[in-house]
Structures are given as C-alpha cells and as structure tokens.
Design an enzyme around this catalytic site. Structure first.
Site: not given
Length: 712
Positions: A92, A95, A168, A378, A389
């Site tokens: 990533r 994070h 978070n 986001r 990923r």
C-alpha cells in the site's frame, strides 16, 4: 515554427542549445532531467498534466458551487489521483503496516427512524466484521510505535453488502481537498533523493508542506499530541472523519459522524518510552492485539454517532463539510448505537490482513455521502488503489473481500476471475427472463439533494478558519499533555535543517497559542520571534475547552486490560507474588514475569515459576506498571546488571507505578530513584498490601513526577 533565442555563450557540457527556447511565444526551459518546462510569469516551471496541459489550480477539485459535489470531468484530479494510487506495488502507498482481526458488530436498538440500513434495524443482531489497524507513513517493515496517525478501518459484512467505514484514530485530517493528498503523502514519506527518514515526519519536506498549508494546523496539534503514540490498538478511538448521511425508508436525511469508543479507555505512551519500545519490540502493537485475543480478552469498542439536521449544520460555527473540523461532543453528544468485538485472528496474514480491500464508497442502502471534498475524492480514489494492488478488477473474489450476503451481477472475465455468469445470458435487459434485475424498492438510492452553482475550482469561505479549532484542541489538554505537544514540536522541528521552515511553523503557532509558540521558539534557539502567520480569519478565543479531547481527562480509571511486569529472582517472596497475581486477575489485567534467567525462578515457598522474559529482553517499557520483587540475595546480582538498573530507572522516568519490597532498595539506589520516592512508588510490606497497590494502578501514570525526570 519554433524560434530559437540567442545565446550569450556557447553551450557547455551541461547545457544545450534548447535549454531556453520560445515556441509560439511560450517560454520553455530544460529541466535537470533533460525535459522541457513551460515557464510561468514568475519564472517557475508551469505545472502541467502528464499530457502537457498547463494546470490553472492545483489546490481544489472541480465542483458544483463552493460547497457542492466533485465532478467526474475534473481530468486533472482524475489523472493526479490515478497516478498516485499506482505508485507502489504491491505494498500500500499509505497504511502499509497494518494488522487485522475478525469479529462482529452488534446493534443496540433499531435506528429505522434515521436509516434504512439493514444492520441497524434489529436490536441484538450480530453482523460479521473485519478490522485493520495501521500506521500511515511507514513502510510495511517499519515499527509500530511511530509518531503517526493510525488507520482504523472496519469492514462490516451486512445483509445488503459490505460497509467499509475507513477511518483513523484522529477525527480530522491534514487537508480539505483530496487533490492535495498526493502532495501531503509525498511530503511525509522518506525524501526521494535519500529514501529516509522512514516512518517519521521529522524532516524538512513534511514541515515545509505543512507550514505552507495552514489548513493542516488542527491536525498537527493532534499528531503532536499523545494521540499519535497510542499504547495499544485496544486503547485508541476511531473516527469516520467525514460527515455522512443516514437516509431512512422515506428518503429523509440526517447527517451523521461516526466514533468508535474503546471499552478499555484511552491510553498512550511517552515519546521516550515509544523510542525504547521500538528498539525492544517493533511489533509491540501487533503482539498486544494477538496476545489479548488469544487469551480471550476480546477488545471491544462502542460505535457512537453524532446525529444532526440541516438547521444544526447551518447554525454550527464551522462548516460540517470541512474535514479539518470537529463537532465537539459537549456541543453535540455522541450516542452509542452498537458495539464492535474482535474475537478471532486471521488464519493467514497475507490472505486476509494484507489482501483486504477497504473503499469508502462501499456503503449499504441507508448510508450516503455528504459533499465533503476529501470524502468525494476518496470515493473516487480507492477503486483505483485496489485494482493496482490486487492485480485486477476481481479483487472481490478474494474471500476476505467477498460479501457474505447473496449477490448477483453480470461482471465477467478479467484477471483472476474465480466465478463467471452461468448459462447463455450475460447482459441486461434480455428476452429470456434470466439473470438478476434491478430493484427500485430494495436497491441503493442516493439522497436527492439539490445542487446548484457554477463549475469552479475554489475553496469555500466557510473552510477558511484554520486556527480556532487548533487552539481549542490545545487548550483542552491537561498541563502534561500540553507539555508533550510542545516537546513533540521541538523535537520534530529540531530535525528540520532549513531555518525558514522552523520559523514559519512558529509563526503559525503564534496564531494558536503564544505560550506554546514561545516555548518552541526558545527551545529552538530563536533570537527573536517571527510575526504571526497571515490568517484568512482571526483565531477565535471564545471556544470552550472540550474535555472529550483529552486522553488524561477521559482516562479509564482502572487497570483492566493492562499489563503488570514483576521482576523476580530466586528466593522472591512467594506470598506477595501469589497475592499480586490474584489481585491483578481480579482487575482483569495480565501479569508477565521477568527474571535474570529465562529458565524461571524458585520462590521463597519452594515453588518454581516460569517466566516470560529474561531481564535483558523484558524492559519496563513493555509494561504499564512494575513490581520489584527480588530476594535479598538475588538483588546483589541485579545491581550489577545494567538492564536491571534501566528497568527501574525507565519505569520511574516514564511516570509508572512501582511496587517494591525492602529487598529491592539497593537496586533502586543504584538506579538513582531511591531519593525521589513519591506516591507512585509503593512499598509492599506483605501480601495484604497487594490489592490496594493494584487498585492504585488504575491511575496509570503519576504525571506530577514528569517535570522532575524531564524526559518529555
């Protein structure tokens, strides 16, 4: 045709005849890598897209009006975030260092009046969940106790699809608009020409960006506070950060902000302690979560919400769409609506924790988005991230990402497809009556908000106050917590090599709190203080302190879930040891034993006990409180051990409770603390003293001791 400008001298080995050219009246200059740059009015290269198109505004996404939603035709943002999402493989970008666990979410009562979301309809219903905790800035191989934001991402497998509450442990963020996210992360990551420092923000690039981005000041107060060095995942809050919407069956909307409150209360470590923990056990947070779940001490959080309508939003002092702002709990109390329990570790770290894919856009019917520009970005970004990923569009075929409710669609083929539509029909509509159909009744419906305004790139004026809530956070802290913020700023800025960056930061601090700014400036050796930074809006002095923002004020007042380290030698008092073990067990806490040899120790009653650490590998930083329980014979060897002296000195310096027997006094003298006894150093004269001592441990720290030890 391009017109070459005249050169005053012949080109050298490091220049080219095309170093400065003009094409159609556009000045160009060759960069260090040989590429041509367009030159702006001030002589700097013009920022362009990867296609070479000059950029007018790199600070704001394109949206409808000042407070409206982001627009998909913002090709500059699309390209910028697309490239950023694909910068790393397979780790990533942010994070990267994470740790996860399985569990469940249990609903307290029906919220049908506010939301049609299925998981909030039936009291007592348990829904499977997976949680991943993480640091933000470090790589996958970095250490746990970095000063950093912690990710708190929750995937709840509802009966209407997966809900990802990707939050978070801090309720605000550095930036107001997602278009700045690549810049913010680039700045905090290791500097690209040297690839260090790792998992640290104490360097020029980060503070250069922060000091040129005043909207970051509220977040900086949080990150410089003890919130950024939590003692455990189990002892930290989580926040959804943004304003979302609940939408009920009548399509009525209520704004909502999400909070996770830890059952065991809040707790952090001291900075000096964090540094030493990273050396002793860089997997400290991972090990803590693993051990607690394996022992059946399941971590638990309550999901709490702040619910409010448009009238409250309009009357609030700050814009509820601004992700750098909070709604203080004293103004709008949180309401508990359910609990999250983690009760099982993954069977395989890579298959689950490393491959889990969180996306803010994953919401069930009944939960919708606001126009928060960071949330809008986001929602756009995360899908790109998972594609890169996890190798292709079929990452939902990976079990950890697959919904646990029935699902059906016509998606087919692609890299690593594990399932495809069966039969002839793979499209809709079709004449054969086969395959899934849309459902206007059950399907997801967005709240039909009215939007209007010009297509613009700008920041609304209601986002312009960057200092008032930063000040409110600071004045809400207890004196020890304020001292920690000052020392964190001093440490971080002392690592900044460029004087003007240090000065800029102190100029911002002057808009937050003059005493804080003076402490930092004096410690950095300023001969004179700079002027306060220009502020779009003056700092409000009338915001009341919010005790909910203080870790100490909201401390647990109990030792449950914590860890007591008992240092023993052969011949240690067996009765006191037995009494301590019973008292700690009653408090639902844990004992770990440290001894000169890992093979164990034989107590005064002849009982041989196993130990968890030998003194060299079990420093006091690993425990929340300690007991010194050597025998008179055993202590003679301990005073010769540097590790034993450090065990005692560090526990004292980190303001921890220390229980001791008289036989330990020579070790305490050797560690230099015997002359500094206080209410946190408690003599255990016999087994009857153990329960009272353990009861005192609920206070966790003796902060009054801190000024004398001067470690923070």
């Amino acid at each position: 045709m391009a017109k070459k400008t005249s050169k005053t001298s012949a080109p050298t080995a490091n220049t080219s005849p095309l170093d400065n050219v003009t094409i159609h009246d556009q000045k160009l200059r060759r960069g260090e890598g040989g590429e041509l740059h367009q030159i702006a009015e001030d002589g700097a290269p013009v920022l362009t897209t990867a296609q070479g198109g000059p950029v007018t505004d790199d600070q704001n996404t394109l949206r409808v009006g000042a407070r409206g939603p982001a627009l998909i035709d913002d090709f500059h943002f699309r390209e910028k975030i697309f490239h950023f999402d694909h910068e790393r493989i397979p780790e990533r970008v942010v994070h990267a260092r994470g740790y996860g666990a399985h569990g469940y979410f249990e609903t307290y009562e029906s919220l049908a009046a506010y939301t049609r979301a299925d998981l909030f309809q039936r009291p007592g219903e348990k829904t499977p969940a997976f949680v991943r905790f993480s640091t933000v800035a470090g790589s996958k191989g970095s250490f746990d106790l970095a000063r950093d934001v912690r990710g708190f991402a929750v995937k709840i497998y509802t009966q209407e699809g997966n809900w990802d509450l990707v939050g978070n442990n801090i309720p605000v963020f550095f930036i107001q608009d997602a278009i700045k996210f690549p810049d913010m992360v680039h700045a905090v990551k290791p500097e690209p020409d040297r690839e260090f420092p790792q998992a640290q923000s104490a360097h020029d690039n980060f503070w250069d960006f922060i000091t040129l981005t005043p909207e970051s000041m509220h977040m900086i107060m949080w990150v410089m506070s003890d919130r950024a060095i939590p003692r455990s995942f189990r002892f930290m809050e989580g926040f959804g950060v943004h304003t979302f919407r609940f939408v009920n069956a009548k399509d009525e909307s209520t704004f909502v902000k999400f909070h996770w409150k830890p059952k065991l209360g809040l707790q952090s470590v001291a900075w000096n302690e964090a540094v030493k923990i990273n050396g002793a056990d860089p997997d400290f947070h991972r090990r803590d979560l693993w051990q607690s779940i394996q022992a059946g001490n399941y971590p638990e959080w309550e999901l709490c919400v702040q619910l409010f309508d448009q009238d409250f939003a309009d009357s609030f002092d700050f814009d509820i769409l601004d992700p750098t702002k909070i709604i203080p709990e004293e103004i709008l109390p949180v309401q508990p609506i359910g609990r999250l329990v983690l009760d099982r570790m993954p069977d395989n770290f890579f298959a689950e924790t490393e491959q889990v894919a969180f996306m803010t856009q994953n919401v069930p019917p009944g939960i919708d988005f606001s126009n928060d520009p960071l949330l809008q970005g986001r929602n756009f970004s995360y899908l790109d991230t998972q594609l890169k990923r996890l190798g292709g569009p079929n990452f939902t075929h990976i079990p950890i990402n697959a919904p646990k409710c029935p699902f059906a669609n016509f998606q087919q083929d692609g890299h690593m497809a594990m399932r495809n539509p069966v039969g002839r029909v793979n499209y809709q509509p079709n004449s054969f009556g086969e395959g899934p159909r849309e459902s206007p009744l059950k399907g997801y419906r967005h709240f039909p908000s009215e939007e209007h305004g010009q297509k613009v790139r700008l920041r609304p004026e209601s986002f312009a106050d960057h200092y008032s809530q930063a000040r409110q956070f600071y004045v809400s802290q207890t004196p020890p917590e304020q001292r920690h913020i000052a020392m964190a700023l001093i440490f971080e800025l002392s690592k900044v090599e460029t004087p003007v960056i240090r000065e800029r930061m102190v100029s911002h601090l002057l808009n937050i709190d003059e005493t804080l700014a003076s402490k930092v400036g004096n410690a950095l050796g300023f001969l004179s203080m700079p002027k306060p930074a220009d502020a779009a809006m003056p700092t409000r002095q009338d915001l009341d302190p919010s005790p909910a923002l203080s870790i100490v004020e909201r401390g647990p007042k109990r030792f449950e879930g914590r860890k007591l380290g008992i240092l023993v030698t052969d011949g240690a008092d067996g009765e006191i040891f037995k009494a301590l073990l019973a008292a700690v067990t009653e408090q639902k806490a844990v004992v770990e034993i440290i001894a000169p040899k890992v093979g164990g120790a034989t107590l005064s009653d002849g009982k041989h006990i196993e130990v968890h650490h030998m003194i060299d590998g079990g420093p006091s930083v690993l425990f929340d409180a300690v007991v010194l329980l050597p025998s008179a014979t055993g202590v003679a060897d301990l005073v010769k051990e540097a590790a034993a002296r450090d065990f005692v000195a560090d526990a004292f310096a980190h303001c921890k409770f220390i229980g001791y027997v008289d036989a330990a006094l020579p070790l305490m003298h050797k560690a230099g603390i015997a002359h500094a006894m206080d209410e946190g150093t408690i003599n255990l004269g016999g087994p009857r003293d153990a329960p009272a001592f353990v009861q005192e441990l609920g206070k966790l720290r003796i902060w009054a001791r801190e000024p004398s030890v001067k470690l923070n």
